[in-house]
Scaffold this motif. Structure first.
Motif, PDB file in Angstrom:
ATOM      1  N   GLU A  14       0.831  -1.196   0.000  1.00 45.71           N
ATOM      2  CA  GLU A  14       0.000   0.000   0.000  1.00 45.71           C
ATOM      3  C   GLU A  14       0.879   1.266   0.000  1.00 45.71           C
ATOM      4  OE1 GLU A  14      -3.263   1.786   3.072  1.00 45.71           O
ATOM      5  OE2 GLU A  14      -2.889  -0.370   3.116  1.00 45.71           O
ATOM      6  N   GLN A  15       1.933   1.248   0.838  1.00 48.94           N
ATOM      7  CA  GLN A  15       2.812   2.424   0.889  1.00 48.94           C
ATOM      8  C   GLN A  15       3.575   2.584  -0.423  1.00 48.94           C
ATOM      9  OE1 GLN A  15       2.864   4.740   3.502  1.00 48.94           O
ATOM     10  NE2 GLN A  15       3.854   5.849   1.840  1.00 48.94           N
ATOM     11  N   LEU A  16       3.963   1.461  -1.008  1.00 52.08           N
ATOM     12  CA  LEU A  16       4.663   1.516  -2.298  1.00 52.08           C
ATOM     13  C   LEU A  16       3.779   2.180  -3.357  1.00 52.08           C
ATOM     14  CD1 LEU A  16       7.054   0.617  -4.109  1.00 52.08           C
ATOM     15  CD2 LEU A  16       5.865  -1.576  -4.401  1.00 52.08           C
ATOM     16  N   ALA A  17       2.534   1.725  -3.431  1.00 51.95           N
ATOM     17  CA  ALA A  17       1.610   2.318  -4.411  1.00 51.95           C
ATOM     18  C   ALA A  17       1.372   3.786  -4.079  1.00 51.95           C
ATOM     19  CB  ALA A  17       0.293   1.536  -4.424  1.00 51.95           C
ATOM     20  N   ALA A  18       1.268   4.111  -2.796  1.00 52.82           N
ATOM     21  CA  ALA A  18       1.046   5.511  -2.394  1.00 52.82           C
ATOM     22  C   ALA A  18       2.242   6.375  -2.824  1.00 52.82           C
ATOM     23  CB  ALA A  18       0.838   5.609  -0.886  1.00 52.82           C
ATOM     24  N   ASN A  19       3.464   5.862  -2.664  1.00 53.79           N
ATOM     25  CA  ASN A  19       4.643   6.626  -3.083  1.00 53.79           C
ATOM     26  C   ASN A  19       4.645   6.836  -4.597  1.00 53.79           C
ATOM     27  OD1 ASN A  19       5.435   6.670  -0.416  1.00 53.79           O
ATOM     28  ND2 ASN A  19       7.052   5.141  -0.651  1.00 53.79           N
ATOM     29  N   TYR A  20       4.259   5.789  -5.331  1.00 53.93           N
ATOM     30  CA  TYR A  20       4.180   5.919  -6.789  1.00 53.93           C
ATOM     31  C   TYR A  20       3.177   7.014  -7.174  1.00 53.93           C
ATOM     32  CZ  TYR A  20       2.862   4.825 -11.587  1.00 53.93           C
ATOM     33  OH  TYR A  20       2.571   4.922 -12.921  1.00 53.93           O
ATOM     34  N   HIS A  21       2.001   6.988  -6.542  1.00 59.83           N
ATOM     35  CA  HIS A  21       0.988   7.994  -6.878  1.00 59.83           C
ATOM     36  C   HIS A  21       1.447   9.399  -6.475  1.00 59.83           C
ATOM     37  CE1 HIS A  21      -1.827   5.187  -8.486  1.00 59.83           C
ATOM     38  NE2 HIS A  21      -1.873   4.479  -7.377  1.00 59.83           N
ATOM     39  N   ALA A  22       2.181   9.500  -5.363  1.00 61.92           N
ATOM     40  CA  ALA A  22       2.698  10.815  -4.939  1.00 61.92           C
ATOM     41  C   ALA A  22       3.656  11.359  -6.002  1.00 61.92           C
ATOM     42  CB  ALA A  22       3.401  10.696  -3.592  1.00 61.92           C
ATOM     43  N   ILE A  23       4.478  10.502  -6.553  1.00 61.14           N
ATOM     44  CA  ILE A  23       5.413  10.931  -7.607  1.00 61.14           C
ATOM     45  C   ILE A  23       4.631  11.346  -8.851  1.00 61.14           C
ATOM     46  CG2 ILE A  23       7.281  10.168  -9.141  1.00 61.14           C
ATOM     47  CD1 ILE A  23       8.122   8.248  -6.790  1.00 61.14           C
ATOM     48  N   LYS A  24       3.640  10.534  -9.220  1.00 64.23           N
ATOM     49  CA  LYS A  24       2.794  10.869 -10.377  1.00 64.23           C
ATOM     50  C   LYS A  24       2.166  12.253 -10.212  1.00 64.23           C
ATOM     51  CE  LYS A  24       1.069   8.719 -13.401  1.00 64.23           C
ATOM     52  NZ  LYS A  24       1.517   8.715 -14.823  1.00 64.23           N
ATOM     53  N   ARG A  25       1.624  12.486  -9.023  1.00 60.21           N
ATOM     54  CA  ARG A  25       0.976  13.788  -8.776  1.00 60.21           C
ATOM     55  C   ARG A  25       1.982  14.924  -8.903  1.00 60.21           C
ATOM     56  NH1 ARG A  25      -1.652  11.105  -4.755  1.00 60.21           N
ATOM     57  NH2 ARG A  25      -0.200  11.863  -3.185  1.00 60.21           N
ATOM     58  N   THR A  26       3.177  14.721  -8.394  1.00 59.61           N
ATOM     59  CA  THR A  26       4.183  15.785  -8.430  1.00 59.61           C
ATOM     60  C   THR A  26       4.580  16.128  -9.858  1.00 59.61           C
ATOM     61  OG1 THR A  26       5.038  15.222  -6.261  1.00 59.61           O
ATOM     62  CG2 THR A  26       6.544  16.391  -7.731  1.00 59.61           C
ATOM     63  N   VAL A  27       4.802  15.116 -10.689  1.00 63.69           N
ATOM     64  CA  VAL A  27       5.301  15.419 -12.045  1.00 63.69           C
ATOM     65  C   VAL A  27       4.164  15.749 -13.009  1.00 63.69           C
ATOM     66  CG1 VAL A  27       7.445  14.124 -11.765  1.00 63.69           C
ATOM     67  CG2 VAL A  27       5.431  12.975 -12.730  1.00 63.69           C
ATOM     68  N   GLY A  28       2.967  15.348 -12.672  1.00 64.18           N
ATOM     69  CA  GLY A  28       1.814  15.730 -13.502  1.00 64.18           C
ATOM     70  C   GLY A  28       1.557  14.766 -14.647  1.00 64.18           C
ATOM     71  N   ALA A  29       0.430  14.998 -15.307  1.00 64.73           N
ATOM     72  CA  ALA A  29      -0.093  14.017 -16.258  1.00 64.73           C
ATOM     73  C   ALA A  29       0.770  13.821 -17.496  1.00 64.73           C
ATOM     74  CB  ALA A  29      -1.506  14.432 -16.675  1.00 64.73           C
ATOM     75  N   GLY A  30       1.466  14.852 -17.917  1.00 68.37           N
ATOM     76  CA  GLY A  30       2.234  14.719 -19.156  1.00 68.37           C
ATOM     77  C   GLY A  30       3.550  13.976 -19.012  1.00 68.37           C
ATOM     78  N   VAL A  31       3.872  13.546 -17.804  1.00 65.51           N
ATOM     79  CA  VAL A  31       5.187  12.940 -17.562  1.00 65.51           C
ATOM     80  C   VAL A  31       5.012  11.478 -17.155  1.00 65.51           C
ATOM     81  CG1 VAL A  31       7.333  13.093 -16.231  1.00 65.51           C
ATOM     82  CG2 VAL A  31       6.094  15.185 -16.846  1.00 65.51           C
ATOM     83  N   GLU A  32       5.610  10.599 -17.932  1.00 64.71           N
ATOM     84  CA  GLU A  32       5.563   9.156 -17.644  1.00 64.71           C
ATOM     85  C   GLU A  32       6.515   8.859 -16.471  1.00 64.71           C
ATOM     86  OE1 GLU A  32       4.014   6.990 -20.210  1.00 64.71           O
ATOM     87  OE2 GLU A  32       4.290   5.358 -18.778  1.00 64.71           O
ATOM     88  N   VAL A  33       6.046   8.061 -15.522  1.00 56.67           N
ATOM     89  CA  VAL A  33       6.926   7.655 -14.420  1.00 56.67           C
ATOM     90  C   VAL A  33       7.420   6.239 -14.693  1.00 56.67           C
ATOM     91  CG1 VAL A  33       7.070   7.171 -11.950  1.00 56.67           C
ATOM     92  CG2 VAL A  33       5.789   9.166 -12.754  1.00 56.67           C
ATOM     93  N   MET A  34       8.736   6.091 -14.802  1.00 51.87           N
ATOM     94  CA  MET A  34       9.359   4.775 -15.038  1.00 51.87           C
ATOM     95  C   MET A  34      10.050   4.349 -13.739  1.00 51.87           C
ATOM     96  SD  MET A  34      11.940   3.439 -18.013  1.00 51.87           S
ATOM     97  CE  MET A  34      13.005   4.820 -18.041  1.00 51.87           C
ATOM     98  N   PRO A  35       9.386   3.520 -12.927  1.00 46.45           N
ATOM     99  CA  PRO A  35       9.983   3.107 -11.665  1.00 46.45           C
ATOM    100  C   PRO A  35      11.264   2.302 -11.891  1.00 46.45           C
ATOM    101  CG  PRO A  35       7.629   2.646 -11.681  1.00 46.45           C
ATOM    102  CD  PRO A  35       8.018   2.994 -13.086  1.00 46.45           C
ATOM    103  N   VAL A  36      12.250   2.565 -11.053  1.00 40.53           N
ATOM    104  CA  VAL A  36      13.519   1.838 -11.134  1.00 40.53           C
ATOM    105  C   VAL A  36      13.467   0.684 -10.127  1.00 40.53           C
ATOM    106  CG1 VAL A  36      16.017   2.011 -10.853  1.00 40.53           C
ATOM    107  CG2 VAL A  36      14.740   3.888 -11.934  1.00 40.53           C
TER     108      VAL A  36
END
Ligand SMILES: *Cc1c(COP(=O)(O)O)cnc(C)c1O
Length: 367
Positions: A14-36
């Motif tokens: 749950e925390q992992l997914a929450a961190n991913y969504h927090a990053i998504k929100r920060t960079v915004g919709a036009g930016v793809e997040v590629m988790p390492v």
């Protein structure tokens, strides 16, 4: 959950997914997040972490090696996978077989790839991976191959948390100079990416482009900025807790030497617990006589040497503790927290190294 385990990590999906969504929100919709998810997702378990993140919406994952990419395919992960850390000559055929996307670091590689997409890495000044070739040579190489297709243009920063150094700006300039020449010549890579965690957390927006590659932020950490750094713009929290079971509790008399090298002598009559964790589990030996664990709701010192499989702590304050009870190396008990950053500070290393140092012997439990 913990029953029957000697030393384990608990990983919160749950925390992992929450961190991913927090990053998504920060960079915004036009930016793809590629988790390492290299290095077994910083020891959070690459397969399960990848499953959680792709379910959360990630279309891309990044690993270091072809081996790591193959392991994701074997685990049934079907997201795009970028291999960042170089492809060895004998691994080339595996890229197609396992549908992995290489980062290319040397233009002579391009004609050898065959019909696949690749991301070209520019060494914009970090001086590690990536090509140092200029735009003209890059254009020749990109156009000189009819099979391999340039899908991404990327770079990586050496000092992105350091706001006292101009290195990041210089790297960005060098990168954009090349990129502009490519664009002028009609070459438009679909993805442009330079940012790992620090440029995301520390708001270096220019580096975000249309894709970012966060690693450590997904796991709840980042490097504090040096100099006049913006306030971190991201609420992420640790995903992993690290625990071990007490193997033995006993009383020792004042003056007793404890453990290898008699590095510690009991200062008073005390109650000690021998815990089933040691440097073979990744607990840094440098925590000998120095580190702490959370036991009985309190931070309590490690007494004497961290040995291979066992470490002794003071539990004089907690007479209720007994063999089989868990203690916390990373995590929170009541009001008390110790995280990977504290362990890193105590041992003169970095948070990454503490997490990646958690050994394969330590069981991964998902909660
Ligand atoms: C490891 C790595 C990342 C992720 O770095 P974090 O600091 O963990 O976010 C991104 N890009 C490259 C090329 C890497 O090697």
């Amino acid at each position: 959950m913990s029953e029957g385990l000697r030393c384990w990590v608990e990983i919160s999906r749950e925390q992992l997914a929450a961190n991913y969504h927090a990053i998504k929100r920060t960079v915004g919709a036009g930016v793809e997040v590629m988790p390492v998810v290299k290095a077994d997702a910083y020891r959070h378990g690459a397969a399960e972490v990848s499953r959680v993140l792709t379910e959360a919406g990630a279309h891309w994952l990044a690993v270091s090696s072809v081996d790591e990419g193959m392991a994701l395919r074997v685990a049934g992960i079907d997201a795009r996978v970028l291999v960042m850390g170089g492809v060895l000559p004998w691994e080339r055929p595996l890229l197609r077989e396992y549908e992995l996307t290489p980062a290319v670091h040397d233009l002579t590689e391009i004609p050898r790839l065959g019909p696949i997409a690749y991301h070209l890495k520019i060494d914009s000044g970090m001086g590690r991976m990536g090509t140092r070739s200029g735009a003209g040579q890059i254009l020749d190489a990109v156009r000189g191959t009819h099979e391999a297709r340039l899908e991404g243009l990327m770079s990586h920063f050496a000092s992105s948390a350091d706001f006292t150094s101009p290195q990041t700006e210089l790297q960005m300039e060098a990168f954009h100079r090349i990129r502009e020449e490519l664009v002028h010549a009609g070459v438009h890579p679909r993805y442009v990416h330079l940012a790992s965690t620090n440029p995301v957390v520390l708001a270096r927006r220019e580096a975000w482009q249309n894709m970012v590659r966060p690693g450590i932020a997904l796991y709840g950490y980042w490097t504090p900025g040096k100099g006049e750094a913006p306030k971190p713009s991201l609420d992420v929290r640790p995903v992993l807790g690290w625990k071990a079971s007490i193997v033995l509790v006993k009383e020792v008399a004042r003056g007793s030497p404890l453990g290898y090298g008699a590095m510690y002598w009991a200062q008073r009559d005390m109650r000690i617990a021998v815990v089933g964790i040691g440097y073979a589990d990744g607990l840094p030996h440098r925590l000998s006589n120095k580190g702490r664990m959370v036991a009985g709701g309190r931070l309590t010192p490690i007494l004497g040497a961290v040995s291979m499989d066992l470490t002794t702590i003071d539990v004089t304050h907690a007479p209720e503790l007994k063999a089989g009870d868990p203690v916390t190396v990373i995590g929170t008990e009541g009001e008390v927290t110790q995280d990977a950053r504290h362990l890193a500070r105590a041992t003169g290393t970095i948070t990454y190294s503490v997490l990646c140092g958690i050994s394969a012997r330590v069981k991964q439990v998902y909660i």
